[in-house]
Design a protein around this motif. Structure first.
Motif, short mmCIF file in Angstrom:
data_model
loop_
_atom_site.label_atom_id
_atom_site.label_comp_id
_atom_site.label_asym_id
_atom_site.label_seq_id
_atom_site.Cartn_x
_atom_site.Cartn_y
_atom_site.Cartn_z
N UNK A 1 0.78 -1.21 -0.09
CA UNK A 1 -0.10 -0.02 0.01
C UNK A 1 0.80 1.19 -0.13
N UNK A 2 1.89 1.33 0.83
CA UNK A 2 2.79 2.45 0.84
C UNK A 2 3.49 2.81 -0.53
N UNK B 1 -9.71 -11.35 -3.85
CA UNK B 1 -8.82 -10.34 -4.45
C UNK B 1 -10.09 -9.50 -5.18
N UNK B 2 -10.72 -9.84 -5.79
CA UNK B 2 -11.67 -9.09 -6.92
C UNK B 2 -12.57 -8.27 -5.92
N UNK B 3 -12.98 -7.13 -6.41
CA UNK B 3 -13.82 -6.14 -5.72
C UNK B 3 -15.28 -6.67 -5.81
N UNK C 1 -8.24 2.47 8.31
CA UNK C 1 -9.14 1.32 7.81
C UNK C 1 -8.25 0.04 7.90
N UNK C 2 -6.89 0.46 7.57
CA UNK C 2 -5.80 -0.60 7.52
C UNK C 2 -5.38 -1.03 8.88
N UNK C 3 -5.33 -0.14 9.76
CA UNK C 3 -4.97 -0.25 11.05
C UNK C 3 -6.13 -0.98 11.91
N UNK C 4 -7.46 -0.83 11.47
CA UNK C 4 -8.50 -1.54 11.98
C UNK C 4 -8.51 -2.99 11.62
N UNK D 1 -4.80 -8.24 0.83
CA UNK D 1 -3.88 -7.03 0.77
C UNK D 1 -3.80 -6.64 -0.82
N UNK D 2 -3.16 -7.83 -1.21
CA UNK D 2 -2.73 -7.49 -2.75
C UNK D 2 -3.70 -7.07 -3.79
#
Length: 475
Positions: A23-24, A405-407, A41-44, A76-77
């Motif tokens: 992400x970074x 992976x897919x939305x 959101x990533x932290x949660x 995550x990917x």
């Protein structure tokens, strides 16, 4: 034990570190900064993953620790790539995907805590069948179902959004198939006549596969959804093979569905269009045809080709040029920016999850658990194969989504629940057998035998009561 737990949490933390790095890197290359909303959101999500890991240690201590880190990396990917496409399309699909992920983790935690014994699902086999069929056919209800891209597989929830009920139907139908085949495996395993060295099943045992074939064809005809109909039929046939061990069921299933698909391609235009796009994607007439053209496939293929071995780099490609790049064609988007090496790494993560499920199915002694685990893991493997095969022109496009992976919230939550079920079953499969060689067990066994021996002696030494004579009395 402490060393094992340390390795397990280290594996999860490593997956989190790789996810944050992805992400970074993507945000630094596209926007130059890390958005605050994604930070929260990533932290949660990470906190919920750690909570889920703690719940697994408390309530499922022998469960497989390989599945969740792989699921975390795949999610995550995929979400990082969706966020990358959002930057080009000015959308916010990735943020909603993270919300769905957090909801899925909460549901997985509840499943891990309250489903201490997966065999409870066997009691509700026919209820699962009804629920699964209702979910599968609910898009056909007028006013509720919606048709998108020619397929009627979505329902509208009070104007709040759409969900794909077929993703949840596969779980309920897997429960029913496992229970039904476990109860009738002996009858289905009986062979009939031999043909070309193959033991065919008896004609009277063909009823279940005919019914499921008709239901699959019904989904194909009514909902115009080749992928879902193929997935359910393949799930049943694979579980049927696991239950009986007869290869004839697989051959009959392949022939039956191939015949139905060929017939459907001749009758229904949408199926024929997909076959034409598969066979002749670069034909100008087929490329320009709308709907049912091959422009999307060709665009995805050029994206894969431009990625090469190492890819253009995360955030440096043009995946948004392909239609539905964040859902149906997310594998092609990943291939453009991560290259062939990245795609092989993604497939390796799927293989680790699938291998863990197959090991669980082989270890579990309960027949229902064996069928359920094999059915769930084959469903995931089949989805991955059909999506990758459709994008790379191995098979026609089916419209299925890449798990994790897919939305799409429906697919994400359903596949997270699938992973949680595999975790619960793996806990029962890996649980050590009760120790029978301890001094306490031997003492209790000897005590029971001694008590039984004393009762037998007492019964043998008791005087036998003689019946009084009918005419007997005092002389």
């Amino acid at each position: 034990m402490i060393a094992i737990r340390f390795r397990q949490i280290a594996l999860l933390l490593l997956a989190m570190a790789i996810s944050l790095l992805a992400f970074f890197q993507m945000f630094e290359r596209t926007t130059g900064s890390f958005p605050m909303q994604y930070t929260l959101m990533l932290g949660a999500g990470m906190v919920l993953y750690l909570v889920l890991w703690g719940l697994m240690l408390r309530f499922q201590p022998y469960a497989s620790q390989t599945i969740m880190p792989c699921v975390l990396l795949l999610t995550a990917i995929g979400t990082a790539m969706i966020a990358r496409i959002d930057q080009a399309a000015d959308t916010a699909v990735a943020f909603r995907q993270l919300i769905w992920m957090c909801l899925a983790l909460v549901l997985c935690g509840l499943l891990v805590v309250f489903m201490r014994d997966y065999r409870v699902l066997r009691r509700f086999s026919y209820v699962s069948m009804v629920v699964g069929l209702v979910l599968l056919l609910s898009p056909m209800i007028p006013g509720l179902g919606m048709e998108i891209q020619g397929a009627r597989i979505w329902i509208n929830i009070f104007g709040l959004g759409t969900i794909q009920p077929g993703e949840f139907a596969k779980l309920f139908l897997a429960f029913f198939f496992a229970a039904y085949l476990f109860d009738h495996r002996d009858q289905l395993a009986v062979g009939g006549r031999k043909f070309l060295g193959l033991q065919l099943p008896r004609i009277k045992d063909m009823g279940p596969i005919i019914i499921v074939w008709l239901a699959s064809m019904g989904v194909l005809v009514l909902q115009h959804d080749l992928g879902t109909s193929l997935m359910f039929f393949a799930m049943f046939v694979s579980m049927l093979y696991v239950a009986t061990g007869r290869k004839s069921w697989i051959i009959i299933g392949v022939i039956a569905f191939a015949a139905g698909a060929v017939l459907a391609a001749q009758i229904f235009a949408h199926v024929g269009y997909r076959v034409d796009a598969w066979l002749r994607p670069f034909d100008q007439e087929i490329y320009d045809r709308y709907p049912g053209g091959s422009a999307q496939i060709v665009s995805g293929l050029f994206g894969l080709a431009s990625g090469g071995l190492l890819g253009t780099g995360l955030g440096q490609g043009h995946p948004s040029l392909t239609p539905l790049a964040n859902s149906d064609f997310i594998y092609a988007s990943l291939g453009e920016e991560l290259g062939l090496s990245g795609l092989l790494a993604v497939l390796m993560l799927y293989l680790l999850v699938i291998a863990s499920g197959l090991i669980t199915a082989m270890r579990i002694k309960d027949g229902f658990g064996k069928l359920l685990a094999s059915g769930l893991v084959f469903t995931m493997a089949f989805q991955v194969f059909t999506v990758v095969g459709g994008i790379t022109l191995v098979i026609p496009l089916t419209g299925l989504t890449m798990p994790y992976m897919a939305a799409g919230g429906s697919s994400l939550i359903a596949n997270y629940l699938l992973a949680a079920l595999l975790i619960v079953i793996s806990n029962a499969a890996n649980k050590p057998e009760p120790e029978v060689s301890t001094d306490t067990f031997q003492y209790e066994a000897l005590a029971v035998l001694r008590e039984h021996e004393l009762k037998e002696r007492e019964a043998a030494t008791q005087p036998i009561a003689r019946p009084r004579s009918a005419t007997g009395g005092a002389a």
